[in-house]
Write a protein that holds these residues in place. Structure first.
Motif, short mmCIF file in Angstrom:
data_model
loop_
_atom_site.label_atom_id
_atom_site.label_comp_id
_atom_site.label_asym_id
_atom_site.label_seq_id
_atom_site.Cartn_x
_atom_site.Cartn_y
_atom_site.Cartn_z
N UNK A 69 0.86 -1.20 0.00
CA UNK A 69 0.00 0.00 0.00
C UNK A 69 0.89 1.25 0.00
N UNK A 70 0.71 2.07 -1.05
CA UNK A 70 1.53 3.28 -1.15
C UNK A 70 0.78 4.43 -0.46
N UNK A 71 1.52 5.20 0.33
CA UNK A 71 0.89 6.38 0.94
C UNK A 71 0.56 7.37 -0.15
N UNK A 72 -0.41 8.23 0.10
CA UNK A 72 -0.78 9.24 -0.89
C UNK A 72 0.29 10.32 -0.96
N UNK A 73 0.87 10.50 -2.15
CA UNK A 73 1.88 11.55 -2.34
C UNK A 73 1.16 12.75 -2.95
N UNK A 74 1.20 13.92 -2.34
CA UNK A 74 0.53 15.06 -2.94
C UNK A 74 1.14 15.39 -4.31
N UNK A 75 0.29 15.71 -5.27
CA UNK A 75 0.78 16.00 -6.62
C UNK A 75 1.73 17.19 -6.62
N UNK A 76 1.55 18.10 -5.66
CA UNK A 76 2.41 19.30 -5.60
C UNK A 76 3.88 18.93 -5.40
N UNK A 77 4.13 17.67 -4.95
CA UNK A 77 5.51 17.22 -4.76
C UNK A 77 6.09 16.63 -6.04
N UNK A 78 5.27 16.49 -7.06
CA UNK A 78 5.74 15.89 -8.33
C UNK A 78 6.09 16.98 -9.33
N UNK A 79 7.11 16.71 -10.12
CA UNK A 79 7.60 17.68 -11.10
C UNK A 79 6.56 17.93 -12.20
N UNK A 80 6.40 19.19 -12.58
CA UNK A 80 5.45 19.53 -13.66
C UNK A 80 6.11 19.23 -15.01
N UNK A 81 5.42 18.45 -15.84
CA UNK A 81 5.92 18.22 -17.20
C UNK A 81 5.31 19.28 -18.12
N UNK A 82 3.99 19.48 -18.03
CA UNK A 82 3.32 20.55 -18.78
C UNK A 82 2.37 21.28 -17.83
N UNK A 83 2.52 22.59 -17.77
CA UNK A 83 1.66 23.39 -16.88
C UNK A 83 0.27 23.54 -17.49
N UNK A 84 -0.69 23.94 -16.67
CA UNK A 84 -2.04 24.10 -17.20
C UNK A 84 -2.09 25.15 -18.30
N UNK A 85 -1.20 26.15 -18.23
CA UNK A 85 -1.16 27.18 -19.28
C UNK A 85 -0.64 26.58 -20.59
N UNK A 86 0.40 25.74 -20.49
CA UNK A 86 0.94 25.10 -21.70
C UNK A 86 -0.10 24.16 -22.32
N UNK A 87 -0.82 23.44 -21.45
CA UNK A 87 -1.85 22.52 -21.94
C UNK A 87 -2.93 23.33 -22.67
#
Ligand code: IMP
Length: 183
Positions: A1-19
């Motif tokens: 069972x993996x603990x929940x990792x907040x997405x804010x800790x993960x590197x952005x590949x494409x920002x919402x503006x780029x998308x």
């Protein structure tokens, strides 16, 4: 069972503006290619739901939605290779311009299966639009007609894409670290 990792800790590949910028550009391209015609956008649940909702609003030609669902990666990041239809189209597509809307074109097994299944219904035309393309992982030689971003073999989450059903709501597309199940 993996603990929940907040997405804010993960590197952005494409920002919402780029998308947003790429989705608008692809929408304009589709509007130009289908000028004066109607399209049926067929979203592949659940991953493509958010992409489809943005893309549909970036398309100016007459369009309707439908959705299909297929068996996917389940709880992990690896595909079993087998594709099963879980939810079929609601409306007939015979004689229509169909655009399959997918979150990621990876091995190509899902879109290979869906393309074959839909061609049997004799649409007027059938094209594929994918938010992301991972050409390095292809098994079935399928190409998308429209792609927002082509990426190397990374496991990503956000903008509709999940890891074990989580993170679909994340606004940016982020890299899932390998130690958390990405690759
Ligand atoms: P394919 O049949 O291998 O092309 O798989 C396509 C499906 O696998 C996509 O619609 C996604 O649901 C899933 N998938 C592939 N790569 C990723 C990823 O990096 N993150 C999340 N889902 C992925």
């Amino acid at each position: 069972m993996i603990d929940f990792i907040p997405a804010s800790k993960m590197e952005i590949l494409f920002s919402k503006e780029q998308i947003a910028e790429r989705v608008q550009a692809v929408g304009r391209q589709i509007s130009a290619d289908y000028a004066g015609q109607s399209i049926v956008l067929v979203g592949v649940l659940k991953g493509a739901a958010i992409f489809l909702s943005d893309l549909a609003r970036a398309i100016e030609v007459d369009n309707t939605f439908d959705f299909v669902a297929v068996s996917s990666y389940g709880k992990g990041t690896r595909t079993s290779g087998a594709v099963k239809l879980i939810k079929d189209l609601d409306l007939p597509i015979e004689g229509k311009n169909v655009l399959i809307v997918e979150d990621i074109l990876d091995t190509g097994l899902t879109l290979g299966y869906l393309r074959k299944m839909m061609l049997q219904q004799k649409p007027k035309s059938l094209k594929i639009v994918a938010c992301l393309d991972k050409p390095a992982r292809r098994i079935d030689p399928i190409e998308a007609d429209y792609v927002c971003f082509s990426i190397p073999n990374h496991f990503v989450i956000g903008y509709g894409m999940d890891y074990a059903e989580k993170y679909r709501n994340v606004a940016d597309i982020r890299l899932m670290p390998p130690e958390q199940g990405g690759h």
